[in-house]
Motif scaffolding. Structure first.
Motif, PDB file in Angstrom:
ATOM      1  N   TRP A   1      98.278  25.397  34.816  1.00 53.92           N
ATOM      2  CA  TRP A   1      97.894  26.309  35.885  1.00 53.92           C
ATOM      3  C   TRP A   1      97.605  25.585  37.197  1.00 53.92           C
ATOM      4  O   TRP A   1      96.920  26.107  38.068  1.00 53.92           O
ATOM      5  N   LEU A   2      98.157  24.377  37.310  1.00 57.90           N
ATOM      6  CA  LEU A   2      97.986  23.609  38.546  1.00 57.90           C
ATOM      7  C   LEU A   2      99.074  23.931  39.568  1.00 57.90           C
ATOM      8  O   LEU A   2      98.974  23.553  40.731  1.00 57.90           O
ATOM      9  N   GLY A   3     100.119  24.602  39.125  1.00 56.29           N
ATOM     10  CA  GLY A   3     101.192  24.980  40.042  1.00 56.29           C
ATOM     11  C   GLY A   3     101.017  26.395  40.545  1.00 56.29           C
ATOM     12  O   GLY A   3     100.062  27.097  40.191  1.00 56.29           O
TER      13      GLY A   3
ATOM     14  N   ALA B   1      87.390  24.241  42.875  1.00 50.75           N
ATOM     15  CA  ALA B   1      87.953  24.693  41.600  1.00 50.75           C
ATOM     16  C   ALA B   1      89.207  23.914  41.215  1.00 50.75           C
ATOM     17  O   ALA B   1      89.433  23.633  40.034  1.00 50.75           O
ATOM     18  N   ASP B   2      90.022  23.553  42.202  1.00 51.60           N
ATOM     19  CA  ASP B   2      91.261  22.816  41.909  1.00 51.60           C
ATOM     20  C   ASP B   2      90.964  21.468  41.268  1.00 51.60           C
ATOM     21  O   ASP B   2      91.625  21.060  40.310  1.00 51.60           O
ATOM     22  N   ASP B   3      89.961  20.769  41.807  1.00 57.05           N
ATOM     23  CA  ASP B   3      89.585  19.473  41.230  1.00 57.05           C
ATOM     24  C   ASP B   3      89.053  19.652  39.811  1.00 57.05           C
ATOM     25  O   ASP B   3      89.348  18.850  38.917  1.00 57.05           O
ATOM     26  N   SER B   4      88.282  20.704  39.598  1.00 59.21           N
ATOM     27  CA  SER B   4      87.727  20.971  38.271  1.00 59.21           C
ATOM     28  C   SER B   4      88.823  21.352  37.287  1.00 59.21           C
ATOM     29  O   SER B   4      88.779  20.972  36.108  1.00 59.21           O
TER      30      SER B   4
ATOM     31  N   PHE C   1      89.775  23.485  25.937  1.00 61.56           N
ATOM     32  CA  PHE C   1      90.943  24.246  26.392  1.00 61.56           C
ATOM     33  C   PHE C   1      90.530  25.491  27.179  1.00 61.56           C
ATOM     34  O   PHE C   1      91.175  25.857  28.170  1.00 61.56           O
ATOM     35  N   LYS C   2      89.464  26.123  26.766  1.00 62.34           N
ATOM     36  CA  LYS C   2      88.992  27.323  27.461  1.00 62.34           C
ATOM     37  C   LYS C   2      88.533  27.008  28.887  1.00 62.34           C
ATOM     38  O   LYS C   2      88.582  27.882  29.763  1.00 62.34           O
ATOM     39  N   LYS C   3      88.120  25.776  29.124  1.00 62.30           N
ATOM     40  CA  LYS C   3      87.694  25.394  30.473  1.00 62.30           C
ATOM     41  C   LYS C   3      88.880  25.384  31.443  1.00 62.30           C
ATOM     42  O   LYS C   3      88.709  25.601  32.642  1.00 62.30           O
ATOM     43  N   ILE C   4      90.082  25.136  30.916  1.00 62.05           N
ATOM     44  CA  ILE C   4      91.284  25.206  31.760  1.00 62.05           C
ATOM     45  C   ILE C   4      91.469  26.629  32.268  1.00 62.05           C
ATOM     46  O   ILE C   4      91.675  26.861  33.456  1.00 62.05           O
ATOM     47  N   ASN C   5      91.381  27.584  31.360  1.00 65.48           N
ATOM     48  CA  ASN C   5      91.524  28.991  31.757  1.00 65.48           C
ATOM     49  C   ASN C   5      90.389  29.438  32.675  1.00 65.48           C
ATOM     50  O   ASN C   5      90.607  30.214  33.614  1.00 65.48           O
ATOM     51  N   TYR C   6      89.172  28.926  32.403  1.00 65.85           N
ATOM     52  CA  TYR C   6      88.035  29.301  33.241  1.00 65.85           C
ATOM     53  C   TYR C   6      88.254  28.845  34.676  1.00 65.85           C
ATOM     54  O   TYR C   6      88.090  29.630  35.623  1.00 65.85           O
TER      55      TYR C   6
ATOM     56  N   ASP D   1      91.002  28.066  36.108  1.00 64.01           N
ATOM     57  CA  ASP D   1      92.152  28.755  36.699  1.00 64.01           C
ATOM     58  C   ASP D   1      91.703  30.070  37.334  1.00 64.01           C
ATOM     59  O   ASP D   1      92.157  30.447  38.422  1.00 64.01           O
ATOM     60  N   GLU D   2      90.792  30.761  36.674  1.00 65.01           N
ATOM     61  CA  GLU D   2      90.276  32.032  37.201  1.00 65.01           C
ATOM     62  C   GLU D   2      89.384  31.830  38.416  1.00 65.01           C
ATOM     63  O   GLU D   2      89.137  32.774  39.181  1.00 65.01           O
ATOM     64  N   GLN D   3      88.894  30.601  38.616  1.00 62.80           N
ATOM     65  CA  GLN D   3      88.009  30.299  39.752  1.00 62.80           C
ATOM     66  C   GLN D   3      88.758  29.652  40.920  1.00 62.80           C
ATOM     67  O   GLN D   3      88.126  29.056  41.801  1.00 62.80           O
TER      68      GLN D   3
END
Length: 261
Positions: A106-108, A50-53, A35-40, A42-44
């Motif tokens: 955070w994809l929108g 970054a969008d693909d990641s 879950f933390k990778k989603i926030n990471y 998003d910050e990148q």
């Protein structure tokens, strides 16, 4: 002999890892890491790729959450406090048989895209549903911060409160009826009777700026009172402003029907 020992050691480690993965602490640790990778990511967002990641991180977390909540029955009552601190919304029915996990992908942009995992218990097993909600063939993107329980005769209904953010101004809130029938989650329970027929939900769009200055816990919103078996939703005027007036629907034993004012 040396090879034999190495093989035994390898399988022993695998067995230990399997046992370890079944503990509540290990399950949450693995989910938290994903879950933390989603926030990471998003910050990148301004970085290339970054969008693909970010999209991949959401897919990985969603699949892990669905797999764990289907495989391990204890998860339906696990508090997941660390995940909640990272802003994973978790709401559970009062009978402990139905739970919804929601998160912002955070994809929108100004329109937020949410994902949900629906978990429910049948006997000693837990089931999970991870897919976009479709109402009338249209994919919708909402999160569920609360779920109520209604017991009527020999049936149990779950009333999920959901919300959507479509721009900095445009938002929406609704209530959706679910049941667990024949071991499956039914997302289309037509329990609400309106002038246009039978429906599985009530919903309204509104101007977020009409409530932005009101404390979150005091904002008018949809509620369900189990004692009186009534749904109350705020009246929204023609300009999308949320007023202090409410519309009430009461459960009559068969349907929720509007109470005449």
């Amino acid at each position: 002999m040396k090879t034999f020992i190495i093989i035994l050691t390898f399988y022993g480690c695998m067995a230990s890892a399997s046992v370890f993965a079944q503990t509540p602490k290990a399950v949450e640790a693995d989910l938290l890491n994903a879950f933390k990778k989603i926030n990471y990511w998003d910050e990148q967002k301004n970085n290339s790729g970054a969008d693909d990641s970010l999209n991949k991180a959401n897919e990985v977390f969603g699949k892990k959450l669905a797999d764990y909540t289907a495989k391990y029955p204890f998860t339906i009552s696990q508090p997941f406090d660390l995940l909640k601190k990272e802003h994973l919304d978790i709401c559970t029915s009062s009978d402990g048989l139905f739970r919804i996990y929601s998160w912002d992908t955070w994809l929108g942009g100004s329109m937020h895209i949410f994902e949900n995992v629906f978990q429910y218990k049948v006997g000693n097993k837990t089931m999970s549903v991870f897919h976009p909600l479709k109402w009338g063939g249209e994919v919708v993107s909402y999160w569920f911060p609360k779920v109520y329980t209604l017991k009527a005769k020999d049936k149990t209904y779950y009333l999920g409160i959901y919300g959507g953010i479509f721009s900095t101004r445009d938002a929406g809130t609704g209530i959706q009826v679910f049941t667990i029938e024949n071991g499956r989650l039914n997302e289309d329970v037509k329990l609400i009777k309106t002038s246009t027929g039978l429906h599985s939900k009530l919903y309204y769009d509104y101007d977020f700026f009409s409530v932005v200055d009101i404390k979150y816990e005091l904002r008018p919103t949809i509620t369900f009172d189990a004692a009186t078996q009534t749904i109350k939703l705020p009246l929204v005027d023609g300009k999308g402003k949320v007023t202090s007036k409410y519309i009430t629907y009461k459960f009559t034993g068969q349907y929720f029907e509007k109470v005449k004012s």
